[in-house]
Every structure is written in C-alpha cells, then in structure tokens.
Design an enzyme around this catalytic site. Sequence first.
Site, PDB file in Angstrom:
ATOM      1  N   TYR A 155       0.837  -1.210   0.000  1.00 40.84           N
ATOM      2  CA  TYR A 155       0.000   0.000   0.000  1.00 40.84           C
ATOM      3  C   TYR A 155       0.873   1.263   0.000  1.00 40.84           C
ATOM      4  O   TYR A 155       0.612   2.216  -0.746  1.00 40.84           O
ATOM      5  CB  TYR A 155      -0.898  -0.045   1.232  1.00 40.84           C
ATOM      6  CG  TYR A 155      -1.952   1.030   1.324  1.00 40.84           C
ATOM      7  CD1 TYR A 155      -3.122   0.956   0.565  1.00 40.84           C
ATOM      8  CD2 TYR A 155      -1.803   2.096   2.195  1.00 40.84           C
ATOM      9  CE1 TYR A 155      -4.106   1.929   0.666  1.00 40.84           C
ATOM     10  CE2 TYR A 155      -2.782   3.076   2.310  1.00 40.84           C
ATOM     11  CZ  TYR A 155      -3.932   2.989   1.548  1.00 40.84           C
ATOM     12  OH  TYR A 155      -4.898   3.958   1.660  1.00 40.84           O
ATOM     13  N   LYS A 159       0.870   4.048  -2.942  1.00 36.57           N
ATOM     14  CA  LYS A 159       0.479   5.427  -2.649  1.00 36.57           C
ATOM     15  C   LYS A 159       1.617   6.407  -2.941  1.00 36.57           C
ATOM     16  O   LYS A 159       1.386   7.547  -3.337  1.00 36.57           O
ATOM     17  CB  LYS A 159       0.011   5.548  -1.199  1.00 36.57           C
ATOM     18  CG  LYS A 159      -1.335   4.865  -0.934  1.00 36.57           C
ATOM     19  CD  LYS A 159      -2.450   5.374  -1.842  1.00 36.57           C
ATOM     20  CE  LYS A 159      -3.829   4.982  -1.353  1.00 36.57           C
ATOM     21  NZ  LYS A 159      -4.907   5.444  -2.261  1.00 36.57           N
TER      22      LYS A 159
END
Length: 254
Positions: A155, A159
């Site tokens: 993640y 991001k």
Amino acid sequence: MGNRFKNRTAFVTGGSRGIGRGIVDRFAEEGAKVAIIDINEEALQEAEHELRDKGIDVFTQAADVMEAEEVEAAVKSAHERFGSIDILVNNAGVIRDNMLFKMTDGDWDTVMNVHLKGSFNAARAAQKYMVENKYGRIINISSTSALGNRGQANYATAKAGLQGFTKTLSIELGRFGITCNAVAPGFIETEMTKQTAERIGVSFEDLVKASVEKIPVARSGKPEDIANAVAFFADEKSSFVSGQVMYVAGGPKN
C-alpha cells in the site's frame, strides 16, 4: 446547495462508500453532475438511490478499475450522458496489509493493480475528453502511508507511486488547461480503517482513540475533510496549483 461546480462533471472511482462517497456528496452539494464507478454493485445502487432522492443528477456504472476497457466504456458513457468530463478523482482502493515476510504475490499485485493501474486506466480515459475541452482537474488519492507504514509495504509503495504519477501528469497535461494534484489522507474513519482494526485485533473505538492521541488537532479525520481538500484542487480558481501533494492528516506529515 452551492454552485461552485455548476455545469461541471465529476467522475469518481470507488465513489459509493467512505472517502469516495464523501467526495461525491461534496461535488453534488456544490452543483456538479456526478459519475461514479465502483466494483461493489450493492453499494453503488444504494449510493445512486440516496443521491437521486436528493435530486442529484448522477450516473453510476459497475466497473473494475483494473480493467481498462470497462473504465474507458464508463468514462465514454458518462461523457455522452453529461457532455463533459471536467474532474476525475482516482479514489478506488483496497488494502491487503501484512508484514513483508507474510505478504503474498496476490497481496502485492492486487494493491498495485487497483491503486496504480486503476488510476492510470481512469486518467488515460478521462484526459482525452479534458484535452479536447482544454480543461480538466485530476485528483489522485494518496495516503500518509506513502511515507512508510508497518505492514503496508504494498500500500505504501502504491500510494508513493501515485505521487510520482501525479507530478508527471501535471507536467504533461498542464498546457491543455489540466491540473493534476494529490490528496494524502491521514487517519480517516471509514470501512477501510475498520478493516485495519480487525486485522490488528482491536476494537475500532480503541484504534480511533490511539490514533487521535498522535494527531496534533486531537481528532480523527472524516471523509468530508478529504472532500474539502479535493474540492480545493478541483476549483476552477485553483488553475495555478498543480503537481502538489496535500497531506490532510491533522498535522504535518511530509
């Protein structure tokens, strides 16, 4: 209802719940026509009914952001319905948290594909109409996890990648009247953060309390806090703001 986005069409991926829904509601309240795609058909139908009950002009279509053809078809249909695609918010996201030694290929690939490939698919589809119209606002939803977060190698990487994507699109598309910026939320109360609480084995209330203790403004974030930042970037008057990442986390993060 305001008129800041009157005659504008906002296309939001993953817009039926959580942060995405908060963003949709904000655009609708300020006069925009809204288009939502989501993989969760039940949540999508619920959002559509609630918005229509409020008299909002809304377009919804079930689509998987990882599938370029589905995204292109949805963007095309929304353009045919409303006549323009003025604002794109790449919000669709998933988490598959785990420590690196436990993380599977599937955990990694799913998160990369939804966040990065999904944003690429939607931006590529939408920019065509924005370039023709010489106007556009692209807002990517990043995260404070881009700065690194335990249990989120996938993640955090995705991001952070979105921030590089944002800055590159701002360079490529600026001459066409298109800006591209990113909003990086901190701790926001959503279904996704409830999943995090379950994963680490604490109650959601305890997770909120523990998070608030580290937040300078001494409260947790809500979807409307992110929607407010997105609306700033989407504003016609924000035309000289591009390639930026705004951390919305109740304190300094970058």
